[in-house]
Design an enzyme around this catalytic site. Structure first.
Site, mmCIF file in Angstrom:
data_model
loop_
_atom_site.group_PDB
_atom_site.id
_atom_site.type_symbol
_atom_site.label_atom_id
_atom_site.label_comp_id
_atom_site.label_asym_id
_atom_site.label_seq_id
_atom_site.Cartn_x
_atom_site.Cartn_y
_atom_site.Cartn_z
ATOM 1 N N ASN A 21 -10.312 36.220 19.999
ATOM 2 C CA ASN A 21 -10.482 35.285 21.110
ATOM 3 C C ASN A 21 -9.220 34.426 21.176
ATOM 4 O O ASN A 21 -9.042 33.520 20.372
ATOM 5 C CB ASN A 21 -11.728 34.419 20.847
ATOM 6 C CG ASN A 21 -11.889 33.318 21.876
ATOM 7 O OD1 ASN A 21 -11.226 33.309 22.912
ATOM 8 N ND2 ASN A 21 -12.783 32.376 21.598
ATOM 9 N N TRP A 22 -8.365 34.754 22.127
ATOM 10 C CA TRP A 22 -7.060 34.076 22.194
ATOM 11 C C TRP A 22 -7.158 32.679 22.804
ATOM 12 O O TRP A 22 -6.180 31.936 22.785
ATOM 13 C CB TRP A 22 -6.065 34.914 23.016
ATOM 14 C CG TRP A 22 -5.737 36.245 22.402
ATOM 15 C CD1 TRP A 22 -6.237 36.781 21.244
ATOM 16 C CD2 TRP A 22 -4.811 37.215 22.919
ATOM 17 N NE1 TRP A 22 -5.690 38.020 21.012
ATOM 18 C CE2 TRP A 22 -4.813 38.317 22.022
ATOM 19 C CE3 TRP A 22 -3.987 37.270 24.048
ATOM 20 C CZ2 TRP A 22 -4.029 39.454 22.223
ATOM 21 C CZ3 TRP A 22 -3.206 38.390 24.253
ATOM 22 C CH2 TRP A 22 -3.219 39.466 23.356
ATOM 23 N N LYS A 23 -8.302 32.351 23.388
ATOM 24 C CA LYS A 23 -8.487 31.045 24.030
ATOM 25 C C LYS A 23 -7.335 30.793 25.029
ATOM 26 O O LYS A 23 -6.861 31.736 25.651
ATOM 27 C CB LYS A 23 -8.617 29.943 22.975
ATOM 28 C CG LYS A 23 -9.690 30.304 21.935
ATOM 29 C CD LYS A 23 -10.085 29.178 21.042
ATOM 30 C CE LYS A 23 -11.141 29.674 20.056
ATOM 31 N NZ LYS A 23 -11.634 28.630 19.182
ATOM 32 N N HIS A 35 -19.526 30.593 24.557
ATOM 33 C CA HIS A 35 -18.722 30.045 23.461
ATOM 34 C C HIS A 35 -18.969 28.536 23.372
ATOM 35 O O HIS A 35 -19.131 27.878 24.400
ATOM 36 C CB HIS A 35 -17.238 30.347 23.700
ATOM 37 C CG HIS A 35 -16.401 30.023 22.501
ATOM 38 N ND1 HIS A 35 -16.005 28.739 22.200
ATOM 39 C CD2 HIS A 35 -15.931 30.809 21.501
ATOM 40 C CE1 HIS A 35 -15.318 28.759 21.069
ATOM 41 N NE2 HIS A 35 -15.257 30.002 20.623
ATOM 42 N N GLU A 65 -17.064 26.136 22.974
ATOM 43 C CA GLU A 65 -16.139 25.301 23.752
ATOM 44 C C GLU A 65 -16.572 25.243 25.214
ATOM 45 O O GLU A 65 -16.384 24.231 25.882
ATOM 46 C CB GLU A 65 -14.702 25.836 23.596
ATOM 47 C CG GLU A 65 -14.157 25.509 22.207
ATOM 48 C CD GLU A 65 -13.159 26.502 21.655
ATOM 49 O OE1 GLU A 65 -12.597 27.304 22.411
ATOM 50 O OE2 GLU A 65 -12.952 26.477 20.421
ATOM 51 N N GLU A 105 -21.427 31.537 15.613
ATOM 52 C CA GLU A 105 -20.231 30.721 15.381
ATOM 53 C C GLU A 105 -20.649 29.265 15.164
ATOM 54 O O GLU A 105 -20.803 28.514 16.135
ATOM 55 C CB GLU A 105 -19.298 30.794 16.595
ATOM 56 C CG GLU A 105 -18.780 32.182 16.888
ATOM 57 C CD GLU A 105 -17.466 32.127 17.646
ATOM 58 O OE1 GLU A 105 -16.496 32.733 17.188
ATOM 59 O OE2 GLU A 105 -17.398 31.450 18.685
ATOM 60 N N GLY A 160 -12.080 26.542 14.226
ATOM 61 C CA GLY A 160 -10.774 25.879 14.290
ATOM 62 C C GLY A 160 -10.605 24.776 13.257
ATOM 63 O O GLY A 160 -9.668 23.990 13.337
ATOM 64 N N SER A 182 -13.180 30.117 11.675
ATOM 65 C CA SER A 182 -12.190 30.086 10.591
ATOM 66 C C SER A 182 -12.169 31.348 9.734
ATOM 67 O O SER A 182 -11.991 31.279 8.520
ATOM 68 C CB SER A 182 -12.378 28.831 9.721
ATOM 69 O OG SER A 182 -12.140 27.675 10.490
ATOM 70 N N GLY A 201 -10.543 33.454 16.193
ATOM 71 C CA GLY A 201 -9.756 32.603 17.085
ATOM 72 C C GLY A 201 -8.323 32.528 16.595
ATOM 73 O O GLY A 201 -7.516 33.431 16.821
ATOM 74 N N GLY A 202 -7.988 31.452 15.884
ATOM 75 C CA GLY A 202 -6.617 31.179 15.447
ATOM 76 C C GLY A 202 -5.910 32.373 14.815
ATOM 77 O O GLY A 202 -4.762 32.668 15.154
HETATM 78 P P1 PGA Z 1 -11.345 30.151 14.861
HETATM 79 O O1 PGA Z 1 -12.139 30.322 16.253
HETATM 80 O O2 PGA Z 1 -11.258 31.507 14.229
HETATM 81 O O3 PGA Z 1 -10.010 29.591 15.248
HETATM 82 O O4 PGA Z 1 -12.158 29.197 14.029
HETATM 83 C C1 PGA Z 1 -13.220 31.201 16.396
HETATM 84 C C2 PGA Z 1 -13.762 31.157 17.809
HETATM 85 O O5 PGA Z 1 -13.797 30.070 18.405
HETATM 86 O O6 PGA Z 1 -14.154 32.198 18.387
#
Ligand code: PGA
Length: 253
Positions: free
Chosen positions: A9-11, A98, A100, A170, A176, A216, A237-238
């Site tokens: 997930n590149w956001k 998600h 967010e 999640e 994050g 994470s 994500g990251g």
């Molecule tokens: P993260 O994000 O790996 O940076 O914690 C995961 C996500 O939000 O899908």
């Protein structure tokens, strides 16, 4: 079919050029190593999708998808993208719910139920996200919260639709933050999600579901998370923004 999946997930990261370079790098590293049962899914920003779908065309086990879609199929909704538009750009998947989106855009269970329906109508595979906040976990409400999220957004669907989606657990406090859930805590929630699905749709359906963990995940902790029996892979994500890290996480599958 239950699959092992590593999804990125590149956001809101990467310009178009950077995104295409990252997709090319990931393709070069993982081509020939993915299969129908062991997939990679890239979730770049919308404008990258056509180019990335082109790069991944014809490769078994390589997919791309949108990070969100609108809950209607078309209309006067300036700035929005529908599920059928995603499908027409070559996407095969879409992230729904998600945390967010829930937090910054006020997306609630009813809206996410509608988005999931639009995604399924467009023949996209939804990756439905659920997870509790730190406050909810500290007050031991995590099972209640996650149970509600999946029941309200998904359990009106017929069994064949449930079989055609994936769930991502999640925990919001792990996203994050560098603080992943322990393999045991993540696995406990995955088993709970599977048991809720089993209670509603039967054990066979529940056992066919891919449930990903997100929050994470890094090269250093992926193997112990993916070794747990109910964890079928990760939504990253990251660490999905660096091809080498993403490859290392795929290696842990
Ligand atoms: P993260 O994000 O790996 O940076 O914690 C995961 C996500 O939000 O899908």
């Amino acid at each position: 079919m239950r699959k092992r999946i590593v999804a990125g997930n590149w956001k809101m990261h990467k310009t178009l050029e950077e995104g295409l370079d990252l997709a090319r790098d990931i393709r070069a590293r993982l081509q020939g190593r993915c299969s129908e049962e062991k997939e990679v899914i890239l979730f770049p920003p919308f404008i990258h999708l056509t180019g990335i779908a082109e790069l991944l065309k014809g490769l078994t086990g390589f997919h791309s998808g949108g990070q969100n879609c609108h809950h209607k199929n078309e209309g006067a909704y300036t700035g929005e993208i529908s599920a059928s538009m995603l499908a027409s750009s070559g996407a095969s998947h879409v992230i729904i719910g998600h945390s967010e989106r829930r937090k910054y855009f006020g997306e609630d269970d009813a809206l996410l139920a509608a988005k999931t329906e639009r995604a399924l109508e467009a023949k996209l595979t939804p990756v439905f996200c659920c997870g509790e906040t730190l406050e909810e976990r500290e007050s031991e409400k995590q099972f209640e919260v996650v149970g509600r999220q999946i029941r309200k957004a998904l359990f009106h669907l017929p069994e064949e639709k449930i079989r055609s989606l994936h769930i991502a657990y999640e925990p919001v406090w792990a996203i994050g933050t560098g603080r992943s859930a322990s393999p045991e805590a993540a696995s406990e929630m995955h088993a709970f999600i599977r048991s809720e699905v089993a209670a509603q749709y039967g054990r066979k359906c529940a056992d066919s579901l891919s449930i990903l963990y997100g929050g994470s995940v890094k090269p250093g902790n992926a193997a112990e998370l993916f070794a747990m029996p109910d964890i079928d892979g990760g939504l990253i994500g990251g660490a999905s923004l660096q091809a080498a890290d993403f490859e290392a996480i795929f290696n842990a599958l």
